[in-house]
Design a protein around this motif. Structure first.
Motif, short mmCIF file in Angstrom:
data_model
loop_
_atom_site.label_atom_id
_atom_site.label_comp_id
_atom_site.label_asym_id
_atom_site.label_seq_id
_atom_site.Cartn_x
_atom_site.Cartn_y
_atom_site.Cartn_z
N GLY A 65 50.22 2.40 42.13
CA GLY A 65 51.46 2.01 42.78
C GLY A 65 51.82 2.88 43.97
O GLY A 65 52.97 2.86 44.43
N GLY A 66 50.85 3.65 44.46
CA GLY A 66 51.09 4.54 45.59
C GLY A 66 51.82 5.81 45.24
O GLY A 66 52.17 6.61 46.12
N LEU A 67 52.06 6.05 43.93
CA LEU A 67 52.84 7.21 43.52
C LEU A 67 52.17 8.52 43.93
O LEU A 67 52.85 9.47 44.36
CB LEU A 67 53.07 7.18 42.02
CG LEU A 67 54.06 8.22 41.47
CD1 LEU A 67 55.44 8.04 42.10
CD2 LEU A 67 54.16 8.10 39.95
N GLY A 68 50.83 8.57 43.84
CA GLY A 68 50.13 9.79 44.26
C GLY A 68 50.39 10.10 45.72
O GLY A 68 50.65 11.26 46.10
N ALA A 69 50.32 9.08 46.57
CA ALA A 69 50.56 9.28 47.99
C ALA A 69 51.99 9.71 48.25
O ALA A 69 52.25 10.63 49.04
CB ALA A 69 50.24 8.00 48.75
N VAL A 70 52.93 9.04 47.60
CA VAL A 70 54.35 9.37 47.80
C VAL A 70 54.62 10.83 47.43
O VAL A 70 55.32 11.56 48.15
CB VAL A 70 55.23 8.41 46.97
CG1 VAL A 70 56.68 8.87 46.96
CG2 VAL A 70 55.13 6.99 47.52
N GLN A 71 54.05 11.27 46.33
CA GLN A 71 54.30 12.63 45.88
C GLN A 71 53.59 13.68 46.74
O GLN A 71 53.99 14.84 46.76
CB GLN A 71 53.86 12.77 44.42
CG GLN A 71 54.73 11.96 43.47
CD GLN A 71 54.24 11.99 42.03
OE1 GLN A 71 53.05 12.22 41.77
NE2 GLN A 71 55.14 11.74 41.09
N ALA A 72 52.54 13.26 47.46
CA ALA A 72 51.80 14.21 48.30
C ALA A 72 52.44 14.44 49.66
O ALA A 72 52.04 15.35 50.39
CB ALA A 72 50.37 13.70 48.50
N ILE A 73 53.41 13.62 50.02
CA ILE A 73 54.10 13.78 51.30
C ILE A 73 55.25 14.74 51.10
O ILE A 73 56.21 14.44 50.37
CB ILE A 73 54.58 12.41 51.82
CG1 ILE A 73 53.37 11.48 52.02
CG2 ILE A 73 55.36 12.58 53.13
CD1 ILE A 73 53.73 10.04 52.30
N THR A 74 55.16 15.91 51.72
CA THR A 74 56.06 17.00 51.37
C THR A 74 57.52 16.73 51.73
O THR A 74 58.43 17.09 50.99
CB THR A 74 55.60 18.31 52.04
OG1 THR A 74 55.44 18.08 53.45
CG2 THR A 74 54.27 18.77 51.46
N GLY A 112 54.53 1.54 47.52
CA GLY A 112 54.98 2.93 47.59
C GLY A 112 55.34 3.34 49.01
O GLY A 112 56.36 4.00 49.23
N LEU A 113 54.53 2.91 49.98
CA LEU A 113 54.82 3.27 51.37
C LEU A 113 56.02 2.49 51.90
O LEU A 113 56.79 3.01 52.71
CB LEU A 113 53.57 3.02 52.23
CG LEU A 113 52.33 3.83 51.83
CD1 LEU A 113 51.19 3.56 52.79
CD2 LEU A 113 52.65 5.33 51.76
N PHE A 114 56.18 1.26 51.41
CA PHE A 114 57.38 0.49 51.78
C PHE A 114 58.64 1.22 51.30
O PHE A 114 59.66 1.26 52.01
CB PHE A 114 57.32 -0.91 51.18
CG PHE A 114 58.51 -1.76 51.50
CD1 PHE A 114 58.58 -2.45 52.70
CD2 PHE A 114 59.57 -1.85 50.60
CE1 PHE A 114 59.71 -3.22 53.01
CE2 PHE A 114 60.69 -2.63 50.90
CZ PHE A 114 60.75 -3.31 52.11
N ALA A 115 58.57 1.79 50.11
CA ALA A 115 59.72 2.52 49.60
C ALA A 115 60.08 3.71 50.49
O ALA A 115 61.25 4.12 50.53
CB ALA A 115 59.43 3.01 48.18
N ALA A 160 56.45 -9.24 49.55
CA ALA A 160 55.10 -9.79 49.64
C ALA A 160 54.16 -8.75 50.24
O ALA A 160 54.49 -8.09 51.23
CB ALA A 160 55.10 -11.05 50.52
N GLY A 161 53.00 -8.60 49.62
CA GLY A 161 52.01 -7.63 50.09
C GLY A 161 52.16 -6.25 49.50
O GLY A 161 51.30 -5.39 49.70
N SER A 162 53.23 -6.03 48.71
CA SER A 162 53.46 -4.69 48.16
C SER A 162 52.42 -4.28 47.14
O SER A 162 52.29 -3.10 46.81
CB SER A 162 54.87 -4.62 47.54
OG SER A 162 55.02 -5.61 46.53
N GLY A 163 51.66 -5.25 46.63
CA GLY A 163 50.61 -4.92 45.66
C GLY A 163 49.28 -4.56 46.30
O GLY A 163 48.32 -4.24 45.59
#
Length: 334
Positions: free
Chosen positions: A134-143, A218-221, A207-210
């Protein structure tokens, strides 16, 4: 004639640049001018279409091991291809993937690096992921995620799948069992709730969030704009002006089937060609029966390298593309 070679990669046998060059060689030998325009749809190969990598950063790969991820930073614009940091190819394919553990942390680290360099525009290209986090890893890696509010943040998607459908639609291709798919779907539900509470954004309605196992969501959020990858590439490389200034268009990809007409390069080029009343011809490694109805509707001819050249069509790709282009151009003049 002025020929536009607007082509996608032939996965596993030739890059879009190599295919475009083969068409240009055919034009040269038959006395025609050619404009080479390698294309992509937001998935693998999009970084190459947008100028290729000029930097490499060591990041955390999808299963934790460090990987050297190529990316691009030029004049304030960063281009990141998630497959090069969090892709299935990095773990050796589905048989070697751990779908539960696979993470997009590395992609987030690249975004963070771009922000640290002062990027005012970031393009993240999705497709080819090993992940369903769900992009959570990427979201958490952005400081400092708030920095993304101050940049133009675009996500190039090559599918329209919704966030909660990401596991059902794509996880099996990444090595997931039926039981694991159910677990991943439940986890995506929890991740969506996390984004709702943290960012006040409901990613399940987009749409496209998956795309890329929910990375798009995750990036949309974080404030990203999700766009069809083909549209982003077309704008960046000047496709529309190139089409107006050409006489005929040769497009192509490795496998042409009904999915090729759902936001992919060949289908999009064919539709634009029809709008502009341009002659379009597709040269593909293989042309499935499912594509024929679409080709007829759009008035596009197609050459199958497999049918024309046998096994050579799928192995000696660039040589066969050049021959097929030369034969088509000659037939037009006959």
């Amino acid at each position: 004639m002025r020929v536009l070679a607007a082509v996608d990669k032939f996965r596993g046998t030739a890059t879009a640049h190599e295919v475009a060059r083969a068409i240009a060689d055919a034009c040269w030998t038959t006395g025609h001018e050619c404009v080479e325009l390698p294309m992509a749809d937001g998935g693998e190969g999009t970084l190459a279409a947008l100028g290729s990598a000029n930097r490499t950063l060591q990041v955390q790969g999808p299963l934790g091991a460090p990987v050297q991820a190529p990316w691009r930073f030029h004049r304030g614009t960063a281009v990141i291809e998630m497959a090069l940091a969090s892709g299935l190819q990095l773990v050796g394919g589905a048989p070697h993937n751990d779908v539960i553990a696979a993470s997009t942390i590395g992609t987030g680290q690249l975004i963070d690096a771009a922000l640290n360099l002062g990027a005012d525009r970031i393009i993240v290209c999705l497709g080819g992921s090993a992940t369903t986090d769900g992009g959570l890893g990427a979201v958490q890696a952005i400081t400092v995620p708030a920095r993304l509010k101050r940049v133009e943040f675009l996500v190039a998607c090559d599918v329209t799948t919704n966030f909660l459908d990401a596991a059902d639609v794509f996880a099996a291709q990444k090595g997931a069992t039926a039981t694991q798919i159910k677990f991943l779907t439940t986890r995506l539900t929890g991740t969506a709730e996390h984004y709702r509470q943290r960012f006040n954004v409901d990613v399940t309605r987009i749409a496209g969030s998956g795309a890329a196992g929910g990375l798009a969501g995750g990036l949309f959020a974080l404030g990203a704009t999700l766009m069809p990858g083909f549209d982003i590439v077309a704008e960046e490389v000047g496709l529309y002006a190139a089409m107006e200034n050409c006489d005929v268009i040769i497009t192509g990809e490795g496998q042409l089937d009904d999915t090729s007409f759902d936001g992919k390069v060949v289908g999009s080029i064919a539709a634009l060609g029809k709008q502009q009343r341009k002659t379009v011809h597709a040269i593909c490694g293989d042309v499935h029966a499912s594509a024929r109805t679409h080709l007829k509707r759009l008035g596009v001819g197609a050459t199958s390298l497999r049918e024309t050249f046998g096994d050579d069509g799928l192995t000696a790709t660039t040589r066969c593309v050049e021959q097929a282009a030369a034969q088509w151009l000659a037939a037009r003049e006959a």
